[in-house]
Write a protein that holds these residues in place. Structure first.
Motif, PDB file in Angstrom:
ATOM      1  N   LEU A  98       0.877  -1.216   0.029  1.00 27.39           N
ATOM      2  CA  LEU A  98      -0.078  -0.220   0.072  1.00 27.39           C
ATOM      3  C   LEU A  98       0.785   1.142   0.023  1.00 27.39           C
ATOM      4  CD1 LEU A  98      -2.937  -0.876   2.722  1.00 27.39           C
ATOM      5  CD2 LEU A  98      -3.143  -1.000  -0.053  1.00 27.39           C
ATOM      6  N   GLY A  99       1.932   1.259   0.872  1.00 29.18           N
ATOM      7  CA  GLY A  99       2.817   2.399   0.681  1.00 29.18           C
ATOM      8  C   GLY A  99       3.481   2.442  -0.584  1.00 29.18           C
ATOM      9  N   PHE A 100       3.929   1.365  -1.460  1.00 24.31           N
ATOM     10  CA  PHE A 100       4.641   1.496  -2.537  1.00 24.31           C
ATOM     11  C   PHE A 100       3.209   2.310  -3.652  1.00 24.31           C
ATOM     12  CE2 PHE A 100       5.366  -0.382  -6.812  1.00 24.31           C
ATOM     13  CZ  PHE A 100       6.677   0.037  -6.887  1.00 24.31           C
ATOM     14  N   LEU A 101       2.202   2.005  -3.488  1.00 22.14           N
ATOM     15  CA  LEU A 101       1.012   2.412  -4.266  1.00 22.14           C
ATOM     16  C   LEU A 101       0.628   3.982  -3.643  1.00 22.14           C
ATOM     17  CD1 LEU A 101      -0.953  -0.542  -4.682  1.00 22.14           C
ATOM     18  CD2 LEU A 101       0.586   0.286  -6.376  1.00 22.14           C
ATOM     19  N   ASN A 102       1.209   4.195  -2.783  1.00 20.86           N
ATOM     20  CA  ASN A 102       0.927   5.657  -2.164  1.00 20.86           C
ATOM     21  C   ASN A 102      -0.368   5.575  -1.488  1.00 20.86           C
ATOM     22  OD1 ASN A 102       3.372   7.140  -2.673  1.00 20.86           O
ATOM     23  ND2 ASN A 102       2.818   7.153  -4.843  1.00 20.86           N
ATOM     24  N   LYS A 103      -0.819   4.505  -1.151  1.00 19.81           N
ATOM     25  CA  LYS A 103      -2.185   4.319  -0.428  1.00 19.81           C
ATOM     26  C   LYS A 103      -2.155   4.883   1.135  1.00 19.81           C
ATOM     27  CE  LYS A 103      -4.332   3.339  -4.127  1.00 19.81           C
ATOM     28  NZ  LYS A 103      -5.163   4.153  -4.687  1.00 19.81           N
ATOM     29  N   VAL A 104      -1.004   4.402   1.845  1.00 18.05           N
ATOM     30  CA  VAL A 104      -0.763   4.918   3.108  1.00 18.05           C
ATOM     31  C   VAL A 104       0.516   5.603   3.554  1.00 18.05           C
ATOM     32  CG1 VAL A 104      -1.983   2.835   3.871  1.00 18.05           C
ATOM     33  CG2 VAL A 104       0.373   2.609   3.665  1.00 18.05           C
ATOM     34  N   SER A 105       0.548   6.205   4.415  1.00 18.05           N
ATOM     35  CA  SER A 105       1.991   6.863   4.919  1.00 18.05           C
ATOM     36  C   SER A 105       2.618   6.010   5.581  1.00 18.05           C
ATOM     37  CB  SER A 105       1.221   8.211   5.785  1.00 18.05           C
ATOM     38  OG  SER A 105       0.995   7.937   6.995  1.00 18.05           O
ATOM     39  N   TYR A 106       4.084   6.715   5.869  1.00 22.03           N
ATOM     40  CA  TYR A 106       5.096   5.958   6.661  1.00 22.03           C
ATOM     41  C   TYR A 106       4.585   5.764   8.055  1.00 22.03           C
ATOM     42  CZ  TYR A 106       5.897  10.537   9.057  1.00 22.03           C
ATOM     43  OH  TYR A 106       5.608  11.610   9.731  1.00 22.03           O
ATOM     44  N   LYS A 107       3.450   6.336   8.518  1.00 19.16           N
ATOM     45  CA  LYS A 107       3.109   6.206  10.022  1.00 19.16           C
ATOM     46  C   LYS A 107       2.575   4.770  10.035  1.00 19.16           C
ATOM     47  CE  LYS A 107       2.126  11.006  10.967  1.00 19.16           C
ATOM     48  NZ  LYS A 107       0.934  11.847  11.269  1.00 19.16           N
ATOM     49  N   TRP A 108       2.200   4.140   8.946  1.00 21.52           N
ATOM     50  CA  TRP A 108       1.651   2.831   9.353  1.00 21.52           C
ATOM     51  C   TRP A 108       2.797   1.717   9.286  1.00 21.52           C
ATOM     52  CZ3 TRP A 108      -3.142   0.411   8.644  1.00 21.52           C
ATOM     53  CH2 TRP A 108      -4.278   1.323   8.542  1.00 21.52           C
ATOM     54  N   PHE A 109       3.935   2.153   8.426  1.00 18.80           N
ATOM     55  CA  PHE A 109       5.282   1.315   8.956  1.00 18.80           C
ATOM     56  C   PHE A 109       5.607   1.440  10.376  1.00 18.80           C
ATOM     57  CE2 PHE A 109       6.840   2.905   4.227  1.00 18.80           C
ATOM     58  CZ  PHE A 109       5.557   2.234   3.552  1.00 18.80           C
ATOM     59  N   ILE A 110       5.720   2.574  10.958  1.00 21.35           N
ATOM     60  CA  ILE A 110       5.815   2.703  12.175  1.00 21.35           C
ATOM     61  C   ILE A 110       4.992   1.516  12.950  1.00 21.35           C
ATOM     62  CG2 ILE A 110       6.149   4.367  14.359  1.00 21.35           C
ATOM     63  CD1 ILE A 110       6.940   6.363  12.163  1.00 21.35           C
ATOM     64  N   GLY A 111       3.754   1.921  12.864  1.00 24.90           N
ATOM     65  CA  GLY A 111       2.753   1.113  13.573  1.00 24.90           C
ATOM     66  C   GLY A 111       2.934  -0.255  13.666  1.00 24.90           C
ATOM     67  N   TRP A 112       3.490  -0.891  12.215  1.00 26.54           N
ATOM     68  CA  TRP A 112       3.763  -2.537  12.455  1.00 26.54           C
ATOM     69  C   TRP A 112       5.089  -2.540  13.107  1.00 26.54           C
ATOM     70  CZ3 TRP A 112       7.904  -5.570  11.104  1.00 26.54           C
ATOM     71  CH2 TRP A 112       7.789  -6.510  10.987  1.00 26.54           C
ATOM     72  N   PHE A 113       6.010  -1.728  13.075  1.00 24.18           N
ATOM     73  CA  PHE A 113       7.194  -1.834  13.666  1.00 24.18           C
ATOM     74  C   PHE A 113       6.828  -1.836  15.473  1.00 24.18           C
ATOM     75  CE2 PHE A 113      10.719  -0.130  16.493  1.00 24.18           C
ATOM     76  CZ  PHE A 113      11.689  -0.852  16.272  1.00 24.18           C
ATOM     77  N   VAL A 114       6.017  -1.045  15.772  1.00 27.19           N
ATOM     78  CA  VAL A 114       5.754  -0.844  17.131  1.00 27.19           C
ATOM     79  C   VAL A 114       4.888  -2.030  17.562  1.00 27.19           C
ATOM     80  CG1 VAL A 114       4.291   0.292  18.920  1.00 27.19           C
ATOM     81  CG2 VAL A 114       5.733   1.594  17.508  1.00 27.19           C
TER      82      VAL A 114
END
Length: 214
Positions: A98-114
């Motif tokens: 979704l990030g690659f397709l610009n559908k979500v922001s980097y904050k979702w990446f942080i959420g997964w990491f947390v």
């Protein structure tokens, strides 16, 4: 976000190493054992480092009243952890896509990491709690009953991390290959988050500059 999304897709895939390599390793060395005895903790069970290691460890533990090492079916964790890891890998790859397709922001990446970090801490807490029970809940009718200088029963809990002396055994407990795969994967998600944040900041600055120029 394409670069950040691509790295986010790759990061969680490193966790698949946990299905092939041990997460943790515990080694027991003593003068009577020129070749140390060892156990590898996998996400789906405990296995020998060398042939018959678990059998020999169980034989030694019998004398001091420790239970036999658990079979995979005897601990719910060994059935649950593979499912949790599989779910987090799938979720991480999906978020990266979704990030690659610009559908979500980097904050979702942080959420997964947390989320993965919390699960990791809970897993280590559970592992340590099991070792405490395993090393202190002893058979009162054991052949050998050893006490501390203050008269309390001796604990045989292996260290969660590092080295400890237990009777004439040197016990070392350290992360194994699977843990390093997981570490690399999680660090890649941090890199993806940073790149995503940097791109977002750069884009916002360009927009501000255009607005100010107009």
């Amino acid at each position: 976000m394409k670069k950040a999304g691509l790295i986010m897709i790759i990061g969680p895939l490193f966790l698949l190493g946990l299905y092939f390599f041990p997460l943790w390793n515990i080694m027991l060395g003593a003068p009577q054992y020129p070749e140390p005895l060892g156990m590898n903790i996998h996400i789906d069970g405990i296995r020998d480092v060398s042939e018959f290691d678990l059998q020999n460890i169980d034989g030694l533990n019998h004398y001091i009243g420790m239970r036999k090492l658990p079979k995979p079916e005897e601990m719910w964790e060994f059935g649950t952890f593979p499912l949790v890891i599989g779910g987090m890998v799938t979720l991480g790859v999906f978020i990266g896509l979704l990030g690659f397709l610009n559908k979500v922001s980097y904050k979702w990446f942080i959420g997964w990491f947390v989320s993965m970090s919390i699960l990791g801490v809970l897993g280590m807490y559970d592992f340590n709690a099991w070792m405490v029970d395993y090393g202190t809940n002893l058979d009162p009718n054991a052949i050998m009953k050893l006490e501390n200088p203050d008269g309390t029963p001796m604990s045989y809990k292996p260290p969660l991390f590092g080295h400890a002396k237990m009777l004439n055994f040197d016990v070392t407990s350290l992360p194994a290959m699977g843990a390093w795969f997981m570490f690399i994967g999680m660090m890649l998600t941090i890199v993806a988050s940073f790149i995503g944040w940097k791109n977002r900041t750069s884009t916002e600055m360009k927009k501000s500059t255009k607005i100010a120029a107009s």
